[in-house]
Design a protein around this motif. Structure first.
Motif, PDB file in Angstrom:
ATOM      1  N   GLY A 147       7.605   3.558 -11.560  1.00 46.09           N
ATOM      2  CA  GLY A 147       6.900   4.092 -10.668  1.00 46.09           C
ATOM      3  C   GLY A 147       6.595   5.818 -10.691  1.00 46.09           C
ATOM      4  N   ARG A 148       5.726   6.077 -11.649  1.00 46.03           N
ATOM      5  CA  ARG A 148       5.363   7.439 -11.910  1.00 46.03           C
ATOM      6  C   ARG A 148       3.943   7.842 -11.495  1.00 46.03           C
ATOM      7  NH1 ARG A 148       9.407  10.044 -14.623  1.00 46.03           N
ATOM      8  NH2 ARG A 148      10.867   8.758 -15.486  1.00 46.03           N
ATOM      9  N   ASP A 149       3.454   7.368 -10.323  1.00 44.93           N
ATOM     10  CA  ASP A 149       2.128   7.620 -10.057  1.00 44.93           C
ATOM     11  C   ASP A 149       0.961   7.315 -11.036  1.00 44.93           C
ATOM     12  OD1 ASP A 149       2.860   8.516  -7.485  1.00 44.93           O
ATOM     13  OD2 ASP A 149       3.498  10.478  -8.319  1.00 44.93           O
TER      14      ASP A 149
ATOM     15  N   GLY B 262      13.120   7.823  -5.339  1.00 42.82           N
ATOM     16  CA  GLY B 262      12.726   6.576  -4.687  1.00 42.82           C
ATOM     17  C   GLY B 262      11.587   6.807  -3.436  1.00 42.82           C
ATOM     18  N   VAL B 263      11.741   6.340  -2.484  1.00 47.21           N
ATOM     19  CA  VAL B 263      10.846   6.419  -1.403  1.00 47.21           C
ATOM     20  C   VAL B 263      11.554   6.734   0.044  1.00 47.21           C
ATOM     21  CG1 VAL B 263       9.076   5.151  -2.212  1.00 47.21           C
ATOM     22  CG2 VAL B 263      10.895   3.737  -0.693  1.00 47.21           C
ATOM     23  N   ARG B 264      11.132   7.419   0.787  1.00 44.93           N
ATOM     24  CA  ARG B 264      11.714   7.935   2.158  1.00 44.93           C
ATOM     25  C   ARG B 264      11.279   6.864   3.257  1.00 44.93           C
ATOM     26  NH1 ARG B 264       8.482  13.380   2.801  1.00 44.93           N
ATOM     27  NH2 ARG B 264       6.850  11.955   2.063  1.00 44.93           N
ATOM     28  N   SER B 265      10.326   6.134   3.078  1.00 46.00           N
ATOM     29  CA  SER B 265      10.125   5.196   4.369  1.00 46.00           C
ATOM     30  C   SER B 265       9.140   4.000   3.880  1.00 46.00           C
ATOM     31  CB  SER B 265       9.808   5.732   5.367  1.00 46.00           C
ATOM     32  OG  SER B 265       8.181   6.262   5.314  1.00 46.00           O
ATOM     33  N   ILE B 266       9.087   3.063   4.698  1.00 48.64           N
ATOM     34  CA  ILE B 266       8.077   1.901   4.455  1.00 48.64           C
ATOM     35  C   ILE B 266       6.696   2.477   4.308  1.00 48.64           C
ATOM     36  CG2 ILE B 266       9.541   0.128   5.105  1.00 48.64           C
ATOM     37  CD1 ILE B 266       7.817  -0.108   7.570  1.00 48.64           C
ATOM     38  N   SER B 267       6.378   3.537   4.873  1.00 51.62           N
ATOM     39  CA  SER B 267       5.074   4.417   4.771  1.00 51.62           C
ATOM     40  C   SER B 267       5.027   5.377   3.791  1.00 51.62           C
ATOM     41  CB  SER B 267       4.593   4.692   6.134  1.00 51.62           C
ATOM     42  OG  SER B 267       5.463   5.590   6.669  1.00 51.62           O
ATOM     43  N   ASP B 268       5.939   5.661   3.057  1.00 50.71           N
ATOM     44  CA  ASP B 268       5.784   6.875   1.997  1.00 50.71           C
ATOM     45  C   ASP B 268       4.632   6.303   1.100  1.00 50.71           C
ATOM     46  OD1 ASP B 268       6.365   8.347  -0.583  1.00 50.71           O
ATOM     47  OD2 ASP B 268       8.437   8.582   0.272  1.00 50.71           O
ATOM     48  N   ARG B 269       4.050   7.688   0.917  1.00 51.14           N
ATOM     49  CA  ARG B 269       2.896   7.588  -0.023  1.00 51.14           C
ATOM     50  C   ARG B 269       3.122   7.049  -1.402  1.00 51.14           C
ATOM     51  NH1 ARG B 269      -0.320  11.263  -3.042  1.00 51.14           N
ATOM     52  NH2 ARG B 269      -2.739  10.949  -2.702  1.00 51.14           N
ATOM     53  N   LYS B 270       4.284   6.999  -2.077  1.00 47.98           N
ATOM     54  CA  LYS B 270       4.560   6.555  -3.259  1.00 47.98           C
ATOM     55  C   LYS B 270       4.049   5.008  -3.238  1.00 47.98           C
ATOM     56  CE  LYS B 270       7.403   9.732  -5.817  1.00 47.98           C
ATOM     57  NZ  LYS B 270       6.345   9.427  -6.959  1.00 47.98           N
ATOM     58  N   TRP B 271       4.273   4.380  -2.046  1.00 48.26           N
ATOM     59  CA  TRP B 271       4.012   2.818  -2.229  1.00 48.26           C
ATOM     60  C   TRP B 271       2.462   2.841  -2.603  1.00 48.26           C
ATOM     61  CZ3 TRP B 271       7.288  -0.732  -2.058  1.00 48.26           C
ATOM     62  CH2 TRP B 271       8.612  -0.574  -1.283  1.00 48.26           C
ATOM     63  N   GLU B 272       1.677   3.470  -2.061  1.00 46.04           N
ATOM     64  CA  GLU B 272       0.160   3.523  -2.693  1.00 46.04           C
ATOM     65  C   GLU B 272       0.150   4.047  -4.045  1.00 46.04           C
ATOM     66  OE1 GLU B 272      -4.003   5.284  -1.198  1.00 46.04           O
ATOM     67  OE2 GLU B 272      -2.273   5.678   0.137  1.00 46.04           O
ATOM     68  N   THR B 273       0.589   5.273  -4.412  1.00 50.41           N
ATOM     69  CA  THR B 273       0.116   5.759  -5.605  1.00 50.41           C
ATOM     70  C   THR B 273       0.790   5.442  -6.679  1.00 50.41           C
ATOM     71  OG1 THR B 273       1.966   7.654  -5.036  1.00 50.41           O
ATOM     72  CG2 THR B 273      -0.122   8.064  -4.354  1.00 50.41           C
ATOM     73  N   SER B 274       2.050   4.696  -6.558  1.00 49.72           N
ATOM     74  CA  SER B 274       2.811   4.159  -7.786  1.00 49.72           C
ATOM     75  C   SER B 274       2.870   2.764  -7.847  1.00 49.72           C
ATOM     76  CB  SER B 274       4.335   4.642  -7.794  1.00 49.72           C
ATOM     77  OG  SER B 274       4.333   5.985  -8.238  1.00 49.72           O
ATOM     78  N   PHE B 275       2.391   1.917  -6.639  1.00 52.25           N
ATOM     79  CA  PHE B 275       2.352   0.585  -6.766  1.00 52.25           C
ATOM     80  C   PHE B 275       0.815  -0.162  -6.438  1.00 52.25           C
ATOM     81  CE2 PHE B 275       3.594  -3.335  -4.140  1.00 52.25           C
ATOM     82  CZ  PHE B 275       3.926  -4.137  -5.470  1.00 52.25           C
ATOM     83  N   GLU B 276       0.511   0.171  -5.171  1.00 49.61           N
ATOM     84  CA  GLU B 276      -0.795  -0.444  -4.818  1.00 49.61           C
ATOM     85  C   GLU B 276      -2.047  -0.127  -5.616  1.00 49.61           C
ATOM     86  OE1 GLU B 276      -0.755   0.515  -0.715  1.00 49.61           O
ATOM     87  OE2 GLU B 276       0.675  -0.915  -0.116  1.00 49.61           O
TER      88      GLU B 276
END
Length: 334
Positions: free
Chosen positions: A18-20, A52-66
């Motif tokens: 997960g590195r954007d 890691g991520v801070r919450s279920i809405s952390d921006r990394k869910w989008e930038t590193s995964f979705e």
């Protein structure tokens, strides 16, 4: 129990990713998108860098995964890595209830592949951060805590679940390796976990953390269990790191000039393949990739897929290595 399911089953394993989209993560994702026949994806941890991520809405869910894996629509079954503990691991667990692809129902869990037509295959997803209980940074300061009681609970859980499984193929996934090519390429020190794997007929242990890919096999160092366990590293999902290839021969590790007998003790690992970030014999360079597992009848194979075009076939990916993994006989009633 026979390996039910006449149709082949395949799944992908990727780690340290997960590195954007940077450090070849996007290229690896593109290669993975060409394996639509794969039933699902397993991630071996370090899902989100650096903390890691801070919450279920952390921006990394989008930038590193979705955003990175829109063409890899399969479900992802995830374990936790040490970098994930720099944030909220509870958020990664909770995300299972808010995202159709993400599956991490607990800190550790298991799954028989009945729903995928292969009840003879049993997968176990463990938490090696908890198993080891230590890391270079303090978890409680940066993110989630590791409790000593969790170590005991996980050991008891894994012993019970492995011993109670009559599946011919058992594969355990964790983040940290048993054998490592980092630093001096030595034994990593989870002897109690290794013993559990041997005692309960595990075919393969699959990890990340080392930021490369390798295949090792080893017999029971205690001389109790028959056959060998296969140790597969799939940690090339994004940034790969330098290792010490001079320490890693092709063949018995004892032949290496930089490994002393005291380091390994009675262990006799055999190195089948090793892919690192840059060319240096006897290792082979790699620009990022993932492992592909296939199950058909009583045959289990693993292949390492690199995220670069194959000029011979015209495919935007190439298979760098493939091997059959013998299945260890095990009777849970014995």
């Amino acid at each position: 129990l026979a390996l039910a399911g006449s149709q082949p089953l395949s799944f992908m394993v990727v780690g340290d990713w997960g590195r954007d989209g940077a450090f070849y993560q996007r290229q690896v994702a593109t290669a993975m998108s060409h394996f639509g026949e794969s039933a699902f994806v397993v991630t071996t941890g370090d899902n989100f860098y650096q903390r890691g991520v801070r919450s279920i809405s952390d921006r990394k869910w989008e930038t590193s995964f979705e955003r990175i894996y829109p063409d890899v629509p399969q479900r992802w079954y995830a374990v936790l890595g040490n970098h994930d503990y720099g944030g909220s691991v509870e958020a990664q667990i909770a995300k299972s209830f808010h995202h159709s692809q993400w599956r991490m129902p607990d800190y550790w869990f298991d799954m028989r592949l009945d729903a995928y037509g292969h009840p003879g295959v049993h997968l176990f997803f463990i938490n090696t951060v908890v198993w080891r209980g230590r890391e270079k940074f303090p978890y409680s300061f940066l993110g989630s805590r590791v409790r000593k009681s969790d170590q005991r609970k996980q050991r008891e859980w894994l012993q019970s679940r492995l011993a109670g499984s009559n599946a011919p193929i058992k594969i355990v996934f964790g983040h940290h390796p048993v054998y490592s090519v980092r630093t001096q390429g030595s034994y990593y020190g989870m002897a109690d976990l290794d013993a559990l794997l041997f005692d309960n007929g595990v075919t393969a242990y699959v990890n990340g953390h080392d930021h490369c890919m390798y295949h090792i096999s080893a017999p029971d160092w205690r001389g109790r269990a028959a056959g060998s366990i296969h140790y597969i590293c799939s940690g090339a999902g994004s940034q790969m790191r330098p290792v010490y290839p001079a320490c890693i021969p092709r063949g018995p590790l004892a032949q290496s000039s930089c490994i002393s007998p005291e380091t390994l003790g009675p262990r006799e690992p055999f190195w089948h393949a090793f892919f690192t970030e840059r060319p240096a014999e006897p290792a082979i360079d790699l620009q990022g990739g993932f492992a592909l597992f296939n199950v058909h009848d009583r045959i289990l194979t693993v292949s390492f897929v690199e995220a670069v075009p194959d000029q011979a076939t015209g495919q935007p990916w190439r298979v760098r290595y493939s091997a059959r993994l013998p299945i260890r006989a095990f009777d849970p009633a014995a």
